[in-house]
Motif scaffolding. Sequence first.
Motif, short mmCIF file in Angstrom:
data_model
loop_
_atom_site.label_atom_id
_atom_site.label_comp_id
_atom_site.label_asym_id
_atom_site.label_seq_id
_atom_site.Cartn_x
_atom_site.Cartn_y
_atom_site.Cartn_z
N GLY A 153 26.17 51.00 48.20
CA GLY A 153 25.36 50.52 47.47
C GLY A 153 24.91 48.87 48.16
N LYS A 154 24.39 48.06 47.64
CA LYS A 154 23.66 46.86 48.15
C LYS A 154 24.70 46.04 48.65
N PRO A 155 24.32 45.27 49.88
CA PRO A 155 25.27 44.26 50.54
C PRO A 155 26.04 43.34 49.53
N ILE A 156 27.15 43.12 50.23
CA ILE A 156 27.85 41.76 49.28
C ILE A 156 27.20 40.61 48.99
N ALA A 157 26.31 39.89 50.31
CA ALA A 157 25.64 38.90 50.03
C ALA A 157 24.38 39.01 49.10
N GLU A 158 23.80 40.04 48.90
CA GLU A 158 22.73 40.37 47.97
C GLU A 158 23.38 40.30 46.59
N VAL A 159 24.41 40.88 46.19
CA VAL A 159 24.91 40.95 44.86
C VAL A 159 25.67 40.21 44.31
N PHE A 160 26.47 39.21 45.15
CA PHE A 160 27.73 38.43 44.52
C PHE A 160 27.38 36.98 44.95
N PRO A 161 27.32 35.98 43.98
CA PRO A 161 26.93 34.74 44.19
C PRO A 161 28.18 33.86 45.01
N LEU A 162 27.62 32.80 45.63
CA LEU A 162 28.68 31.79 46.20
C LEU A 162 29.49 31.16 45.08
N VAL A 163 30.62 31.40 44.96
CA VAL A 163 31.48 30.83 44.13
C VAL A 163 32.09 29.39 44.37
N PRO A 164 31.52 28.37 43.68
CA PRO A 164 31.77 27.00 44.02
C PRO A 164 33.46 26.77 44.15
N ARG A 165 33.55 25.97 45.15
CA ARG A 165 34.81 25.78 45.72
C ARG A 165 35.93 25.45 44.59
N SER A 166 35.37 24.39 43.50
CA SER A 166 36.25 24.04 42.57
C SER A 166 36.59 25.23 41.60
N ASP A 167 35.73 26.12 41.33
CA ASP A 167 36.00 27.36 40.61
C ASP A 167 37.08 28.22 41.32
N TYR A 168 36.99 28.49 42.76
CA TYR A 168 38.08 29.24 43.38
C TYR A 168 39.17 28.37 43.40
N ILE A 169 39.35 27.36 43.55
CA ILE A 169 40.65 26.60 43.45
C ILE A 169 41.10 26.59 42.17
N SER A 170 40.58 26.49 40.93
CA SER A 170 41.03 26.72 39.85
C SER A 170 41.77 28.13 39.47
N SER A 171 40.88 29.12 40.16
CA SER A 171 41.53 30.50 39.90
C SER A 171 42.80 30.78 40.65
N ILE A 172 42.75 30.20 42.00
CA ILE A 172 44.11 30.50 42.64
C ILE A 172 45.27 29.42 42.21
N VAL A 173 44.87 28.37 41.89
CA VAL A 173 45.93 27.35 41.22
C VAL A 173 46.45 27.88 39.89
N GLY A 174 45.84 28.49 39.00
CA GLY A 174 46.22 29.30 37.88
C GLY A 174 47.30 30.20 38.35
N ASP A 175 47.23 31.14 39.17
CA ASP A 175 48.24 31.99 39.59
C ASP A 175 49.35 31.13 40.25
N PHE A 176 49.13 30.02 40.86
CA PHE A 176 50.13 29.67 41.77
C PHE A 176 51.07 28.96 40.56
N LYS A 177 50.54 28.46 39.26
CA LYS A 177 51.44 27.85 38.55
C LYS A 177 52.28 28.92 37.68
N ASP A 178 51.71 29.96 37.57
CA ASP A 178 52.62 31.35 37.00
C ASP A 178 53.78 31.38 38.13
N CYS A 179 53.46 31.46 39.41
CA CYS A 179 54.56 31.76 40.35
C CYS A 179 55.53 30.43 40.33
N LEU A 180 55.23 29.39 40.06
CA LEU A 180 56.37 28.41 39.88
C LEU A 180 57.64 28.79 39.16
N ASP A 181 57.16 29.46 37.98
CA ASP A 181 58.04 29.90 37.00
C ASP A 181 58.74 31.41 37.16
N SER A 182 58.29 32.00 38.12
CA SER A 182 58.57 33.34 38.54
C SER A 182 59.13 33.57 39.59
#
Length: 270
Positions: A153-182
Amino acid sequence: MSFDWQTCPIEVKNFILGIQKEITKILNDDLVGFYIHGSLAMGGFNPNSSDIDVLAVTNKSIALETKRKLAKFFLNCSNSPYPVEISFMNKKQLRDWQHPCPFDFHYSEFWRERYQDDLLRRTYEFLNEDINTDPDLAAHITILKNRGICMAGKPIAEVFPLVPRSDYISSIVGDFKDCLDSIEEDPIYCTLNMTRVFWYLKEGVISSKEEAGRWGLSALPKEMSITVNKVLGCYTGQKDAYEFENDELVMLRNYIFNSVQNLLHQSGTK
């Protein structure tokens, strides 16, 4: 031994190409693109333990009956022999970016029993027309744009948006917090995942879990090297199992947690 797409066994390639072919048929050629992210894209894929991570994009929303067909297909193919984690999004959901990102359909082994029950009972508790969101998609799409593979299909750059850095950090920190307990229940995943969050916040590097573990050998305090070495040995299949003491895991967790908190504070991110 770890692989990427170029070096992985032919059985893995045929498995993924088979998935691509079948979902194209189920979607009646509405597929915009089919993309690999995760360990297979970044070179940390272990055929004995890794998921196959995929994103698929369609032109329009997926109808309920199509979702049921997809569920039946993935119940049959996932874990035979490789577990699959896949999310389907349509073009509008990606064009009008929001975090958490909406999606049309998701499958992973976590959902197996729920989908089996819905299909068996002809119920709609999980297989329905609801629009759900997933905070993990901000991380998946960021990794895809940096290191992913377009299989069709279409190239990645044409299909997917540039995710704001703050959203990426929010995403990975959410999983990070789960790992603290697990970390004591799942020391392999949690140690490597927490380490790659630390590496990203410290140096801006988007890495696989294996790459993060190897970075951790030199970047973390020397007294933690034995623990990280054991984690890497298990993850890469060099050793079936190690014994982990709670004290060593807690020491590692606390060090990475404090380091991450300081980096988030310095960047103004909570």
